[in-house]
Design a protein around this motif. Structure first.
Motif, PDB file in Angstrom:
ATOM      1  N   TYR A   1      47.720  84.034  42.786  1.00  0.00           N
ATOM      2  CA  TYR A   1      49.119  84.372  42.491  1.00  0.00           C
ATOM      3  C   TYR A   1      49.752  83.266  41.648  1.00  0.00           C
ATOM      4  N   LEU A   2      49.519  82.027  42.071  1.00  0.00           N
ATOM      5  CA  LEU A   2      50.082  80.894  41.331  1.00  0.00           C
ATOM      6  C   LEU A   2      49.483  80.805  39.928  1.00  0.00           C
ATOM      7  N   GLY A   3      48.178  81.024  39.824  1.00  0.00           N
ATOM      8  CA  GLY A   3      47.529  81.003  38.507  1.00  0.00           C
ATOM      9  C   GLY A   3      48.128  82.048  37.577  1.00  0.00           C
ATOM     10  N   TRP A   4      48.324  83.264  38.109  1.00  0.00           N
ATOM     11  CA  TRP A   4      48.929  84.328  37.298  1.00  0.00           C
ATOM     12  C   TRP A   4      50.335  83.927  36.870  1.00  0.00           C
ATOM     13  N   PHE A   5      51.117  83.390  37.807  1.00  0.00           N
ATOM     14  CA  PHE A   5      52.495  82.995  37.504  1.00  0.00           C
ATOM     15  C   PHE A   5      52.524  81.936  36.402  1.00  0.00           C
ATOM     16  N   ILE A   6      51.638  80.954  36.485  1.00  0.00           N
ATOM     17  CA  ILE A   6      51.612  79.891  35.469  1.00  0.00           C
ATOM     18  C   ILE A   6      51.264  80.466  34.102  1.00  0.00           C
ATOM     19  N   VAL A   7      50.253  81.317  34.036  1.00  0.00           N
ATOM     20  CA  VAL A   7      49.873  81.927  32.749  1.00  0.00           C
ATOM     21  C   VAL A   7      51.026  82.768  32.197  1.00  0.00           C
ATOM     22  N   MET A   8      51.674  83.544  33.063  1.00  0.00           N
ATOM     23  CA  MET A   8      52.790  84.381  32.614  1.00  0.00           C
ATOM     24  C   MET A   8      53.962  83.524  32.163  1.00  0.00           C
ATOM     25  N   ALA A   9      54.232  82.425  32.869  1.00  0.00           N
ATOM     26  CA  ALA A   9      55.315  81.520  32.464  1.00  0.00           C
ATOM     27  C   ALA A   9      55.015  80.904  31.101  1.00  0.00           C
ATOM     28  N   LEU A  10      53.761  80.549  30.855  1.00  0.00           N
ATOM     29  CA  LEU A  10      53.377  80.000  29.547  1.00  0.00           C
ATOM     30  C   LEU A  10      53.526  81.052  28.445  1.00  0.00           C
ATOM     31  N   CYS A  11      53.143  82.289  28.747  1.00  0.00           N
ATOM     32  CA  CYS A  11      53.321  83.386  27.773  1.00  0.00           C
ATOM     33  C   CYS A  11      54.806  83.598  27.479  1.00  0.00           C
ATOM     34  N   ALA A  12      55.633  83.593  28.514  1.00  0.00           N
ATOM     35  CA  ALA A  12      57.078  83.778  28.335  1.00  0.00           C
ATOM     36  C   ALA A  12      57.663  82.623  27.524  1.00  0.00           C
TER      37      ALA A  12
END
Length: 193
Positions: free
Chosen positions: A102-113
């Protein structure tokens, strides 16, 4: 179980970006006293807030030498793919994986955003500062340089006699809520045994 539901729901909320605009830029101009001109920015297109708004924005911008708002930009091919992949990945992670994913997904999505926001900021700067030197109206700063007319990245800004406003639209709000839900999912998920 709650964490899984939040992860799936938060990831699924990204799909609303295919329906609702991500951002809205509007202009309050004396030339249009009865209403603001608005441009909605989706992840795959620009659209008038009301009929002919983009055309009227282009007319205003022409006088100071700004380019016309393009029909499309390369990001309109990239953003939908990123959102679709991240949404599906987040849903699958919510169903089949545990807390650290979950944290990994959140970090990748935050970087994309963050990358999307930086790209938007740079596009606005380029759009508002690469002016046609043959424009009918030239406004100079104190040093004699042609003044730029970039809209604000977020918030409101007065540009000559026009008030420009730039804020997240409904899709942007859903994106924020979706990411927040996935982070909460990480916080409340049980540790792997």
């Amino acid at each position: 179980m709650k964490s899984k539901i939040l992860m799936v729901l938060g990831s699924a909320l990204l799909l609303t970006l295919f329906v609702f605009p991500l951002w809205k830029i509007s202009l309050s101009a004396p030339q249009y006293p009865t209403r603001d001109l608005g441009m909605l920015i989706y992840i795959y297109k620009f659209e008038d807030d009301q009929p002919h708004d983009i055309k009227n924005i282009d007319i205003l911008n022409h006088y100071v030498g700004m380019k016309e708002i393009p029909e499309t930009i390369p990001e309109f091919k990239i953003f939908p793919i990123v959102i679709l992949v991240m949404s599906i990945a987040g849903i699958l992670i919510g169903i089949f994986k545990e807390k650290n994913w979950y944290l990994g997904w959140f970090i990748v999505m935050a970087l994309c955003a963050a990358a999307g926001m930086i790209d938007f900021y740079l596009w606005e700067q380029n759009y508002g500062h690469e002016l046609n030197p043959m424009a009918p109206i030239k406004i100079l700063d104190d040093n004699g340089n042609i003044l730029g007319f970039s809209p604000p990245f977020i918030g409101s800004k007065r540009i000559l006699n026009i008030d420009a406003h730039s804020y997240p639209a409904l899709g942007g709000v859903f994106l924020f809520i979706g990411m927040l839900l996935t982070f909460v999912a990480y916080l409340i998920a049980p540790k792997k045994k």
